[in-house]
Design a protein around this motif. Sequence first.
Motif, short mmCIF file in Angstrom:
data_model
loop_
_atom_site.label_atom_id
_atom_site.label_comp_id
_atom_site.label_asym_id
_atom_site.label_seq_id
_atom_site.Cartn_x
_atom_site.Cartn_y
_atom_site.Cartn_z
N CYS A 108 1.00 -1.08 -0.20
CA CYS A 108 0.54 0.04 -0.16
C CYS A 108 0.86 0.58 0.05
N ALA A 146 -4.21 3.31 -0.15
CA ALA A 146 -3.98 2.96 -0.56
C ALA A 146 -4.64 1.91 0.42
N SER A 189 -8.72 -5.08 0.31
CA SER A 189 -9.97 -5.51 0.47
C SER A 189 -10.25 -6.77 -0.05
N THR A 217 -8.25 -7.20 -4.18
CA THR A 217 -7.96 -5.66 -4.76
C THR A 217 -7.37 -5.01 -3.93
N THR A 263 -6.95 -0.14 -3.73
CA THR A 263 -7.69 1.16 -4.28
C THR A 263 -6.58 1.93 -3.34
N GLN A 288 -6.65 6.14 -3.17
CA GLN A 288 -7.57 7.24 -3.91
C GLN A 288 -6.48 8.49 -3.22
N SER A 311 -9.35 8.19 -7.96
CA SER A 311 -9.30 6.81 -7.48
C SER A 311 -8.68 5.37 -8.32
N ILE A 312 -8.60 4.74 -7.79
CA ILE A 312 -7.95 3.35 -9.11
C ILE A 312 -7.78 2.61 -8.56
N THR A 313 -8.69 1.36 -8.84
CA THR A 313 -8.66 -0.09 -8.40
C THR A 313 -8.07 -1.58 -9.00
N THR A 314 -6.65 -2.03 -8.42
CA THR A 314 -6.55 -3.04 -9.05
C THR A 314 -6.37 -4.73 -8.27
N TYR A 328 0.10 -4.76 -9.05
CA TYR A 328 -0.21 -3.61 -8.05
C TYR A 328 1.08 -2.43 -8.48
N LEU A 385 0.32 0.90 -9.96
CA LEU A 385 -0.88 1.20 -9.29
C LEU A 385 -1.42 2.76 -8.88
#
Length: 319
Positions: free
Chosen positions: A227, A250, A253, A256, A258, A260, A275-278, A283, A286
């Motif tokens: 993160c 970051a 969950s 995944t 996320t 922001q 925000s972006i999620t992967t 990662y 990201l």
Amino acid sequence: METIIIATRASELALWQAYHIKDRIESSFPNVTVKLNKIVSKGDKILDKPLALVGGKGHFTKELEDEMLAGNADLAVHSLKDVPTYIPDGLELVAITKREDQSDVFLSHKYESLESLPKGAIVGTTSLRRRMQLLKQRPDLKIKDLRGNVNTRLRKLEEGQYDAIILAWIGLSRLDLLKEIPFTQKLPLDRMIPPMGQAALGLEIVSGSTKLKNIAMSVNDENTFICTKCERDFIAKIGAGCSAPVACNATISGDTITLQTMIGYPNGTNILQDSITTSIESYENLGLNLAEKMIEKGALDILKNAEKIAFKDEMPERL
């Protein structure tokens, strides 16, 4: 018996953090004795102006890094949020402790919550990130600079210099100071997005020793490392310093992750948020990808202008 020397700031909170790492290392490595090299950093000396006006980076880390490069310490323990994304040659940021509660907390001797503050109430914070988010929600508030160690800030609040102040919850919790404040309100992360690295400790070592690296890595938390890498990559890409009005967080969950962010003017206007999620497996880029999205939206111009207007009342000659 092998001795390791930890460089640490001399503030009460920094010493708590250093002793915490000392205990963990000595518990895991019985033949290692840890000693502390206590240092007063530039950021602890300059108390008459906001650090955003001082210029440069690493206000709370440079002296510790200098001690390591001079051979007077093997390892430094930092609040990760204070560590610039650039690490000097000869040093490595190798381990990040498990992140604890990242929340900021509202503190007051007069009012129960941020919502209950009257129009024009004086709120203390030096953070441009907090200033931006507070004024976005409550443009009627008067934000006043707040410097000093944790106890100094709490004393100023008790003396009535502020109607409320905003601090990081984790520091107050570690020093068991929350019980001293009549009114406290933990602010949700979606209401007050944290800065890069908040509530995690970073271990920086002198390069070249596999054994020292292994010792430091014994306190590393993989999810927090992932993160905070994304957060630090984002900050590095947009070129923001530790004092810039940038929120970046970051979270993981399930499978995944996320990331922001929020960037804007310290007065709560010109806000950019995304925000972006992967998947965790993807990662690696990201932080860079989100930075590119924000740059396309104009983040660099906002940061440049934000620096010009920051603390305008305190230092008008900069304009």
